[in-house]
Scaffold this motif. Structure first.
Motif, PDB file in Angstrom:
ATOM      1  N   LEU A 231       2.674   4.555  12.321  1.00 22.61           N
ATOM      2  CA  LEU A 231       4.122   4.776  12.341  1.00 22.61           C
ATOM      3  C   LEU A 231       4.518   6.178  11.883  1.00 22.61           C
ATOM      4  CD1 LEU A 231       5.438   1.441  10.768  1.00 22.61           C
ATOM      5  CD2 LEU A 231       5.546   2.127  13.169  1.00 22.61           C
ATOM      6  N   GLU A 232       3.532   6.956  11.432  1.00 22.41           N
ATOM      7  CA  GLU A 232       3.807   8.256  10.819  1.00 22.41           C
ATOM      8  C   GLU A 232       4.786   8.075   9.664  1.00 22.41           C
ATOM      9  OE1 GLU A 232       5.040  10.957  13.898  1.00 22.41           O
ATOM     10  OE2 GLU A 232       3.224  10.594  15.072  1.00 22.41           O
ATOM     11  N   ALA A 233       4.513   7.085   8.847  1.00 22.77           N
ATOM     12  CA  ALA A 233       5.422   6.684   7.776  1.00 22.77           C
ATOM     13  C   ALA A 233       5.001   7.255   6.426  1.00 22.77           C
ATOM     14  CB  ALA A 233       5.480   5.164   7.686  1.00 22.77           C
ATOM     15  N   GLU A 234       5.984   7.331   5.541  1.00 27.87           N
ATOM     16  CA  GLU A 234       5.751   7.677   4.146  1.00 27.87           C
ATOM     17  C   GLU A 234       6.046   6.436   3.317  1.00 27.87           C
ATOM     18  OE1 GLU A 234       8.123  11.014   3.037  1.00 27.87           O
ATOM     19  OE2 GLU A 234       7.412  12.223   4.720  1.00 27.87           O
ATOM     20  N   MET A 235       5.281   6.247   2.260  1.00 25.24           N
ATOM     21  CA  MET A 235       5.461   5.069   1.408  1.00 25.24           C
ATOM     22  C   MET A 235       5.777   5.510  -0.011  1.00 25.24           C
ATOM     23  SD  MET A 235       2.801   1.930   0.570  1.00 25.24           S
ATOM     24  CE  MET A 235       1.499   2.983  -0.049  1.00 25.24           C
ATOM     25  N   ASP A 236       6.767   4.851  -0.602  1.00 24.52           N
ATOM     26  CA  ASP A 236       7.097   5.031  -2.016  1.00 24.52           C
ATOM     27  C   ASP A 236       6.947   3.676  -2.687  1.00 24.52           C
ATOM     28  OD1 ASP A 236       7.951   7.778  -1.795  1.00 24.52           O
ATOM     29  OD2 ASP A 236       9.786   7.032  -0.864  1.00 24.52           O
ATOM     30  N   ILE A 237       6.393   3.677  -3.885  1.00 27.22           N
ATOM     31  CA  ILE A 237       6.234   2.441  -4.645  1.00 27.22           C
ATOM     32  C   ILE A 237       6.945   2.604  -5.975  1.00 27.22           C
ATOM     33  CG2 ILE A 237       4.606   0.852  -5.721  1.00 27.22           C
ATOM     34  CD1 ILE A 237       2.497   1.898  -3.708  1.00 27.22           C
ATOM     35  N   GLU A 238       7.811   1.641  -6.269  1.00 26.19           N
ATOM     36  CA  GLU A 238       8.543   1.625  -7.541  1.00 26.19           C
ATOM     37  C   GLU A 238       8.143   0.361  -8.281  1.00 26.19           C
ATOM     38  OE1 GLU A 238      13.105   1.099  -8.802  1.00 26.19           O
ATOM     39  OE2 GLU A 238      12.716   2.709  -7.362  1.00 26.19           O
ATOM     40  N   ASP A 239       7.831   0.522  -9.542  1.00 27.69           N
ATOM     41  CA  ASP A 239       7.345  -0.600 -10.339  1.00 27.69           C
ATOM     42  C   ASP A 239       8.135  -0.668 -11.634  1.00 27.69           C
ATOM     43  OD1 ASP A 239       5.659  -2.730 -11.019  1.00 27.69           O
ATOM     44  OD2 ASP A 239       4.291  -1.397 -12.075  1.00 27.69           O
ATOM     45  N   LYS A 240       9.339  -1.186 -11.542  1.00 30.92           N
ATOM     46  CA  LYS A 240      10.177  -1.329 -12.734  1.00 30.92           C
ATOM     47  C   LYS A 240      10.397  -2.811 -12.982  1.00 30.92           C
ATOM     48  CE  LYS A 240      12.279   3.170 -12.413  1.00 30.92           C
ATOM     49  NZ  LYS A 240      13.455   3.976 -12.259  1.00 30.92           N
ATOM     50  N   THR A 241      11.459  -3.363 -12.481  1.00 31.13           N
ATOM     51  CA  THR A 241      11.673  -4.805 -12.551  1.00 31.13           C
ATOM     52  C   THR A 241      11.106  -5.383 -11.278  1.00 31.13           C
ATOM     53  OG1 THR A 241      13.685  -4.431 -13.803  1.00 31.13           O
ATOM     54  CG2 THR A 241      13.398  -6.611 -12.831  1.00 31.13           C
ATOM     55  N   GLY A 242       9.887  -5.862 -11.327  1.00 31.17           N
ATOM     56  CA  GLY A 242       9.202  -6.290 -10.115  1.00 31.17           C
ATOM     57  C   GLY A 242       8.608  -5.090  -9.412  1.00 31.17           C
ATOM     58  N   SER A 243       8.382  -5.221  -8.136  1.00 30.02           N
ATOM     59  CA  SER A 243       7.785  -4.150  -7.335  1.00 30.02           C
ATOM     60  C   SER A 243       8.645  -3.901  -6.107  1.00 30.02           C
ATOM     61  CB  SER A 243       6.380  -4.540  -6.879  1.00 30.02           C
ATOM     62  OG  SER A 243       5.569  -4.831  -7.977  1.00 30.02           O
ATOM     63  N   THR A 244       8.766  -2.636  -5.742  1.00 28.23           N
ATOM     64  CA  THR A 244       9.491  -2.263  -4.536  1.00 28.23           C
ATOM     65  C   THR A 244       8.647  -1.291  -3.728  1.00 28.23           C
ATOM     66  OG1 THR A 244      11.635  -2.522  -5.622  1.00 28.23           O
ATOM     67  CG2 THR A 244      11.591  -1.207  -3.602  1.00 28.23           C
ATOM     68  N   PHE A 245       8.406  -1.663  -2.485  1.00 23.81           N
ATOM     69  CA  PHE A 245       7.692  -0.801  -1.549  1.00 23.81           C
ATOM     70  C   PHE A 245       8.706  -0.322  -0.524  1.00 23.81           C
ATOM     71  CE2 PHE A 245       4.458  -3.334  -3.446  1.00 23.81           C
ATOM     72  CZ  PHE A 245       3.290  -2.585  -3.399  1.00 23.81           C
ATOM     73  N   THR A 246       8.823   1.004  -0.375  1.00 20.95           N
ATOM     74  CA  THR A 246       9.765   1.587   0.572  1.00 20.95           C
ATOM     75  C   THR A 246       8.990   2.428   1.574  1.00 20.95           C
ATOM     76  OG1 THR A 246      11.470   1.674  -1.144  1.00 20.95           O
ATOM     77  CG2 THR A 246      11.824   3.023   0.809  1.00 20.95           C
ATOM     78  N   PHE A 247       9.267   2.196   2.844  1.00 21.11           N
ATOM     79  CA  PHE A 247       8.604   2.921   3.926  1.00 21.11           C
ATOM     80  C   PHE A 247       9.660   3.642   4.736  1.00 21.11           C
ATOM     81  CE2 PHE A 247       6.307  -0.931   2.902  1.00 21.11           C
ATOM     82  CZ  PHE A 247       5.021  -0.459   2.697  1.00 21.11           C
ATOM     83  N   HIS A 248       9.447   4.929   4.968  1.00 18.31           N
ATOM     84  CA  HIS A 248      10.324   5.744   5.815  1.00 18.31           C
ATOM     85  C   HIS A 248       9.524   6.165   7.031  1.00 18.31           C
ATOM     86  CE1 HIS A 248      13.095   6.137   2.409  1.00 18.31           C
ATOM     87  NE2 HIS A 248      12.032   6.395   1.675  1.00 18.31           N
ATOM     88  N   PHE A 249      10.074   5.901   8.216  1.00 19.08           N
ATOM     89  CA  PHE A 249       9.341   6.306   9.415  1.00 19.08           C
ATOM     90  C   PHE A 249      10.311   6.672  10.530  1.00 19.08           C
ATOM     91  CE2 PHE A 249       9.624   1.713   9.164  1.00 19.08           C
ATOM     92  CZ  PHE A 249      10.078   1.315  10.412  1.00 19.08           C
ATOM     93  N   PRO A 250       9.872   7.617  11.368  1.00 18.17           N
ATOM     94  CA  PRO A 250      10.729   8.045  12.479  1.00 18.17           C
ATOM     95  C   PRO A 250      10.758   6.986  13.567  1.00 18.17           C
ATOM     96  CG  PRO A 250       8.607   9.154  12.585  1.00 18.17           C
ATOM     97  CD  PRO A 250       8.606   8.340  11.323  1.00 18.17           C
ATOM     98  N   LEU A 251      11.876   6.942  14.252  1.00 19.48           N
ATOM     99  CA  LEU A 251      12.018   6.053  15.414  1.00 19.48           C
ATOM    100  C   LEU A 251      11.792   6.906  16.659  1.00 19.48           C
ATOM    101  CD1 LEU A 251      15.198   4.108  14.295  1.00 19.48           C
ATOM    102  CD2 LEU A 251      12.840   3.296  14.282  1.00 19.48           C
ATOM    103  N   ASN A 252      10.636   6.771  17.236  1.00 20.52           N
ATOM    104  CA  ASN A 252      10.286   7.580  18.425  1.00 20.52           C
ATOM    105  C   ASN A 252      10.581   6.806  19.684  1.00 20.52           C
ATOM    106  OD1 ASN A 252       9.371   9.399  16.582  1.00 20.52           O
ATOM    107  ND2 ASN A 252       7.221   8.945  16.906  1.00 20.52           N
TER     108      ASN A 252
END
Length: 89
Positions: A68-89
């Motif tokens: 997907l040519e995506a970037e991933m961010d992981i946040e670990d504060k209250t629980g876990s959050t995975f965020t993916f940013h990807f272009p729409l081609n």
């Protein structure tokens, strides 16, 4: 595949000792970019968590990220959050 893998992981790890929990899946579009957010209110990630390990789940996630040519961010504060940013081609 991303959603499937992270939802299964949340049920296996975040909620394994709970009777209930909150799991949120969001997909947002802004111009030519999509953002996928998967979060839970579990205990968070273990201290030794590494998204680049050779586990099957990490391999699947990293393969889809590459496709997907995506970037991933992981946040670990209250629980876990995975965020993916990807272009729409």
């Amino acid at each position: 595949m991303l959603v499937n893998e992270l939802v299964i992981n949340a049920f296996k790890h975040a909620f394994n000792s709970k009777d209930s929990g909150i799991l949120e899946v969001q997909l947002n579009k802004k111009q030519d970019q999509a953002t996928l957010i998967i979060s839970d209110n579990g205990p968070g990630l273990p201290d030794d968590f590494d998204a680049r390990t050779d586990s099957l789940g990490s391999l699947l996630i990293n393969t889809v990220l590459s496709q997907l040519e995506a970037e991933m961010d992981i946040e670990d504060k209250t629980g876990s959050t995975f965020t993916f940013h990807f272009p729409l081609n």
